[in-house]
Design an enzyme around this catalytic site. Structure first.
Site, short mmCIF file in Angstrom:
data_model
loop_
_atom_site.label_atom_id
_atom_site.label_comp_id
_atom_site.label_asym_id
_atom_site.label_seq_id
_atom_site.Cartn_x
_atom_site.Cartn_y
_atom_site.Cartn_z
N CYS A 235 -30.05 -29.00 30.34
CA CYS A 235 -30.86 -27.97 30.63
C CYS A 235 -29.98 -26.90 30.03
CB CYS A 235 -31.27 -27.77 32.05
SG CYS A 235 -32.17 -26.30 32.16
N ASN A 244 -29.29 -36.47 31.45
CA ASN A 244 -30.24 -37.42 32.35
C ASN A 244 -29.62 -38.72 32.64
OD1 ASN A 244 -32.65 -35.51 32.56
ND2 ASN A 244 -32.31 -35.76 30.43
#
Length: 284
Positions: A235, A244
């Site tokens: 992000c 992730n």
């Protein structure tokens, strides 16, 4: 038999969205098509957001027009507002995702809105959507700006998203700092307001705890987890959130329970490997 674990593959959207170099549309389409053959029930294939803010997703319309849709696979997309919903529906997206956070500071830096303002923006999107809606709650455990987030700040957001009509809530450990104890504590509170059938968990593996946290979530009854092929993604508004949890790692953590073919998954990951920053792709 142990219950099935459903992995939502978010690599084509959350994995690629912040890559500084624009990845060719052909590569994105090939990536999604390969993932479609690996056994996923849902693939988050793009985002209908402003190209000004997320240039990597500017071709999501074209991607959705060109992917080879496989029967039994849901192709979803992130939308921030009603205009995004219109674009998504034009290319026949199967499911949409909307997003907010449990941290006021993160929300302001991410989407320039307070939590309340973001929820108000999302209500017409959810109510006008003819397709199922997922709601993302970012920074549900730790915020890069505010530190630890209490479950008492997460639960009202979860309730609001459910009440406005989201069928599924994805709770995110945006910077990968959640501990197994944090996961247990939050899920105990979540269980008081909704069934785990409506909950997904979205872990980042910044500090190597994502798989352990997923195992705790599954032990408590959660059956849906987000993951990104090769561990790509992060992000831009969350310092220290490089990637992730790798889909490959979750498949191995739940042997025989995901229905995902590791060889086909690895082949899909290879398609984008040469186009993403090395520091953001996990060797498999």
């Amino acid at each position: 038999m142990k219950e099935k674990i459903r992995i939502v593959e978010v690599g084509p959207r959350d994995g690629l969205q912040n890559e500084p170099n624009i990845i060719p549309t052909d590569v994105k389409v090939a990536f999604i098509d390969a993932l479609s053959e690996a056994g996923f029930e849902e693939i988050e294939a793009g985002a209908f957001v402003s190209p000004k803010w997320v240039p990597q997703m500017a071709d999501s319309d074209e991607v959705f027009r060109r992917i080879r849709r496989k029967q039994g696979v849901r192709y979803s997309a992130l939308v921030p507002n009603e205009k995004g919903l219109e674009r998504a529906l034009e290319v026949k997206v199967d499911k949409i995702a909307v997003f907010t956070a449990a941290s006021e500071t993160f929300n302001l830096k991410n989407i320039n809105a307070t939590i309340e303002e973001s929820l108000n923006r999302l209500r017409p999107v959810v109510s006008n959507s003819p397709v199922p809606v997922r709601g993302y709650v970012s920074t549900a455990f730790v915020c890069p700006y505010e530190g630890k987030i209490s479950p008492s700040r997460v639960i009202p957001v979860v309730k609001e998203l459910l009440e406005m009509g989201c069928e599924e809530i994805s709770i995110g450990d945006t910077i990968g700092k959640a501990t197994t104890e944090d996961v247990r504590t939050l899920l105990e509170e979540v269980s008081k307001v909704c069934s785990f059938e409506k909950i997904a968990l979205h872990f980042h593996d910044t500090y190597g705890g994502a798989v352990k946290n997923a195992l705790v979530g599954a032990e408590m009854g959660v059956r849906v987890f987000d993951a990104s092929a090769g561990g790509i993604g992060g992000c831009p508004y969350a310092p220290g959130a490089p990637g992730n949890v790798a889909t490959e790692d979750l498949v191995r953590a739940f042997p025989g329970r995901t229905g995902i073919d590791l060889e086909k998954l690895a082949a899909a990951s290879q398609i984008v490997r040469g186009y993403v920053s090395e520091k953001r792709v996990k060797a498999q």
